[in-house]
Enzyme design. Structure first.
Site, PDB file in Angstrom:
ATOM      1  CG  HIS A  22      -1.956   1.192   1.219  1.00 31.81           C
ATOM      2  ND1 HIS A  22      -2.093   1.887   2.372  1.00 31.81           N
ATOM      3  CD2 HIS A  22      -2.589   1.751   0.239  1.00 31.81           C
ATOM      4  CE1 HIS A  22      -2.952   2.885   2.084  1.00 31.81           C
ATOM      5  NE2 HIS A  22      -3.236   2.767   0.836  1.00 31.81           N
ATOM      6  CG  HIS A  69      -8.101   3.333  -3.715  1.00 31.62           C
ATOM      7  ND1 HIS A  69      -9.270   3.171  -2.739  1.00 31.62           N
ATOM      8  CD2 HIS A  69      -8.198   2.144  -4.020  1.00 31.62           C
ATOM      9  CE1 HIS A  69      -9.757   1.820  -2.721  1.00 31.62           C
ATOM     10  NE2 HIS A  69      -9.032   1.456  -3.716  1.00 31.62           N
ATOM     11  CD  GLU A  84     -13.109   4.665   0.665  1.00 27.66           C
ATOM     12  OE1 GLU A  84     -11.950   3.543   0.864  1.00 27.66           O
ATOM     13  OE2 GLU A  84     -12.610   5.663   0.524  1.00 27.66           O
TER      14      GLU A  84
HETATM   15  C1  NOJ Z   1      -9.053   5.994   0.778  1.00 25.46           C
HETATM   16  C2  NOJ Z   1      -8.800   4.831   0.120  1.00 25.46           C
HETATM   17  O1  NOJ Z   1     -10.102   4.997  -0.707  1.00 25.46           O
HETATM   18  C3  NOJ Z   1      -9.143   3.918   1.219  1.00 25.46           C
HETATM   19  O2  NOJ Z   1      -9.171   2.726   0.684  1.00 25.46           O
HETATM   20  C4  NOJ Z   1      -7.990   3.679   1.935  1.00 25.46           C
HETATM   21  O3  NOJ Z   1      -8.020   2.734   3.108  1.00 25.46           O
HETATM   22  C5  NOJ Z   1      -7.563   5.061   2.748  1.00 25.46           C
HETATM   23  N1  NOJ Z   1      -7.870   6.273   1.602  1.00 25.46           N
HETATM   24  C6  NOJ Z   1      -6.046   5.471   3.263  1.00 25.46           C
HETATM   25  O4  NOJ Z   1      -5.201   5.371   2.058  1.00 25.46           O
HETATM   26 CA    CA Z   2     -11.321   6.773  -1.548  1.00 30.06          CA
END
Ligand code: NOJ
Ligand code: CA
Length: 712
Positions: free
Chosen positions: A411, A481, A506
């Site tokens: 990540h 993202h 989310e």
């Molecule tokens: C936003 C992203 O969409 C999400 O998946 C991620 O966990 C957070 N940012 C932190 O990077």
């Molecule tokens: Ca996002």
């Protein structure tokens, strides 16, 4: 006298510029192109003899140079036809037909001694066109102040829109007439970026429906070295005009010839499902630039992730240490938080769970130093992408994962500090190679650095592509993202497997969330450009489970979460919920374990944007099918005709449907699973609860199953 003669001559030439017509291979579409009396390039488009786009102008305003809008005459035209097919590395179908007729118009602007070309491609489901600028003495470098491309519509169509913006597409959709669009009515999106830039601006892909039932999608393909296209709506005359994302000094695009723009697209049908089936965006992209694609593996993954989004569960942060500086923090001296998600013990548990249930990847967020001060301060050095927290044993965990046939997914949250990321990316990749990572999720939360640049501007568009190329050079798969909307570039870079670029699941964890119709709109809009990492599979629907009194929730039933694995296409699909929530419902989890992520074929059985979608997909290289049916806030009966099945076979259909009295709000987690026998003549009427859905897995029946199960 001389001048008058010249004007007269120009006038003659302009009025005599011949209009050109082009038809789609199936003759359903007709494009007309002409240069009008002012020398303005103009096009129009009709579908089955109905006008879709009325006479619309094309051209550009330039900085410190005469415009490229008028004074043109047609110098040359060229017609071509193509009918071929190609095989995507992964996808919704195994082969894609590419058939179109092309008109290339070369325009000459005599007064400025410049030329500009417009290339039109007319497919059986719509139009693509782009501007091309040859290298020439009077048009070498230029700056675009405005692209003036118009789409003059025939009326006040119904439209599914999100506000025009420069930095985010993480909005819920509004459904109004074009005349009623007002970006100021949509809440800010809560991720700390700029909101709408004009009330009458909307983002692309824009979907519309006319009063007489035509579906029209306006978008762009192959967005390279250019900024993203929003649209400004003339709310009296229903003319859409391109509106490009500016850079820090207000310029929209920098061009050095030879160069061309992205394709502008208008996809049209009288059947909603044809919009979903369209491959025009992909066909307008360049073939794969990656020769050896053997490392690119469509896959399902789990992650140390949802635990950070739901209340009271996990943190990205290792310690409580606000206002730190990366370079003078001694991480070993800090006291770890008990809820730090990426600690070795947790990651090991996730690896075990992945190995046990057949998931290829485990995403781990919050593994690296810096999260204590990551969001909202617009600072340059938030992360270095190489230093693990003291409680994340990077060597051990990767070895352990590999020993179990699982890989960790890296990540890289950049926090929008993109120059910092670019400075450090080689080292970051080196670290990935050392430990055997082959996939990365990037993220761009917050305002961009270089300050003043936007997520969707030319500079960032080129950044995302640089990252995709760099990852490809290192045999790494990518999931971005908060990037610009995808425009079919996964054809060219098949390692760039998914993007978020929309409001994902989310938001249901920490905001008012995504209304139940959201997932019935996304495939018609955002997913026109490519797969979305929506993160489906949430079983524990209400946030009050984690925090009594918390009103947030996922706005679907549990069964609909399963259906999303089919309706929300992605070759990277997350099983996003916590393993412990799956362990409580292993019977429903079985669908997520079984569902494929790469397909030989897709059938769109029924669809209406904003209301419902039912589709069937055939898993690559097998005779297994999977069906997903979803509805908005209204209960509905999905009609699944199994005519796509091999007529000589009986199959077992395992139906994961909404339970009695299921309802996304009142009773979202009841489901029922049943098995029946189906063949190509079977038709299933499956009830979907309000905000509900159904997922079906279909396999050839064994002899024993033929005896024990009911036929429908
Ligand atoms: C936003 C992203 O969409 C999400 O998946 C991620 O966990 C957070 N940012 C932190 O990077
Ligand atoms: Ca996002």
């Amino acid at each position: 006298m001389k001048k008058i003669a010249f004007l007269f001559f120009t006038f003659l030439m302009v009025t005599f510029s011949v209009a050109e017509n082009l038809y789609s291979p199936d003759k359903n579409f007709k494009l007309e192109f002409a240069v009008n009396a002012l020398g303005e390039p103009v096009y129009s488009l009709a579908y089955k003899e109905k006008p879709v786009i009325q006479a619309s102008k094309l051209g550009f305003e330039l900085k410190n140079q005469g415009s490229l809008r008028n004074g043109f005459s047609i110098k040359n035209t060229k017609i071509a036809s193509v009918d071929d097919s190609w095989k995507p590395v992964w996808g919704e179908v195994k082969e894609i037909r590419n058939t179109y007729n092309e008109l290339l118009v070369e325009l000459e602007q005599k007064t400025e001694d410049r030329t500009m070309k417009i290339r039109f491609r007319l497919f059986n489901d719509g139009l693509g066109f782009r501007y091309e600028f040859d290298k020439q003495p009077k048009l070498n470098y230029f700056r675009i102040v405005d692209e003036c491309t118009q789409f003059a519509l025939t009326g006040d169509h119904k439209t599914f829109w999100i506000p025009g913006a420069y930095d985010t597409n993480e909005y819920y959709y509004s459904t109004t007439k074009l005349s009623e669009v007002d970006g100021s009515t949509v809440d800010g999106n809560g991720i700390g970026t700029h909101g709408y830039f004009a009330r009458n601006a909307v983002q692309t892909p824009l979907l519309m429906k006319t009063a007489d039932g035509l579906y029209i999608s306006v978008f762009e393909a192959a967005l390279v070295d250019y900024s993203a296209m929003n649209l400004l709506i003339d709310q009296k005359n229903f003319v859409l005009t391109a509106s490009l994302v500016p850079d820090a000094v207000g310029t929209k695009v920098y061009i050095q010839t030879p160069q061309h723009t992205p394709w502008r697209t208008v996809i049209v049908s009288d059947k909603a499902s044809d919009i979903l089936a369209s491959k025009t965006i992909l066909n307008l992209n360049e073939p794969s630039k990656i020769d050896d694609t053997s490392y690119i593996k469509p896959q399902k993954f789990i992650g140390i992730w949802w635990g950070m989004h739901v209340p009271n569960t996990m943190s990205w942060d290792y310690a409580h240490a606000p206002n730190i500086r990366l370079k003078d923090t001694d991480w070993n001296a800090l006291t770890p938080l008990p809820q730090h998600g990426a600690k070795t013990k947790n990651v090991k548990r996730y690896i075990d769970f992945a190995a046990e249930h057949g998931f290829a990847g485990v995403l781990v967020e919050g593994w690296n130093v810096g999260w204590e001060d990551w969001n909202g301060n617009w600072k340059e050095e938030v992360f270095d992408f190489v230093t693990p927290y003291p409680d994340f044993d990077i060597k051990y965990l990767n070895e352990y994962a590999h020993s179990k046939g699982v890989k960790l997914i890296m990540h890289h949250e950049t926090s929008g500090a993109v120059t910092n990321y670019e400075r450090r990316i080689d080292k970051a990749i080196e670290l990935m190679k050392t430990y055997g990572y082959d996939a990365v999720k990037t993220g761009y939360v917050g305002w961009i650095i270089p300050r003043g640049e936007h997520h969707d501007g030319q500079w960032m568009v080129n950044h995302y592509i640089r990252v995709a190329e760099k990852m490809a050079a290192n045999r790494i798969m990518l999931d971005a993202h908060e990037p610009v909307h995808p425009t079919g570039m996964h054809r060219t870079y098949p390692n760039w497997m998914a993007c978020e670029a929309a409001r994902g699941n989310e938001f249901n964890a920490w905001s008012a969330g995504n209304p139940p119709e959201h997932e019935t709109i996304l495939p018609f809009t955002r997913l026109m450009g490519g797969p979305m990492d929506y993160t489906p599979g949430i079983f524990e629907i209400k946030m009050s489970y984690y925090q009594p009194g918390n009103p947030n929730q996922v706005h679907t039933t549990l069964a609909k979460q399963l259906a999303l694995y089919i309706t929300m296409y992605s070759p990277l699909q997350m099983a996003a919920d916590l393993p412990e929530n799956y362990e409580k419902r292993m019977d429903a989890f079985q669908f997520i374990k079984d569902v494929a992520v790469d397909w030989d074929d897709t059938k769109y059985l029924e669809a209406e944007p904003g209301d419902y979608i039912t589709m069937a997909r055939k898993a690559k290289g097998t005779d297994d099918w999977f069906v997903g049916a979803i509805t908005d806030e209204n209960a509905r009966t999905a009609v699944v005709s199994f005519s796509f099945l091999d007529p000589k076979q009986w199959y077992v259909a395992t139906i994961y449907g909404d339970g009695e009295n299921a309802d996304w709000k009142e009773n979202p987690m009841v489901y029922q699973i049943k098995k029946v026998l189906v063949n190509s003549k079977s038709v299933l009427k499956q009830k979907l609860a309000p905000g509900g859905g159904a997922a079906i897995s279909i396999k050839r029946a064994t002899k024993a199953e033929m005896k024990g199960l009911k036929k429908i």
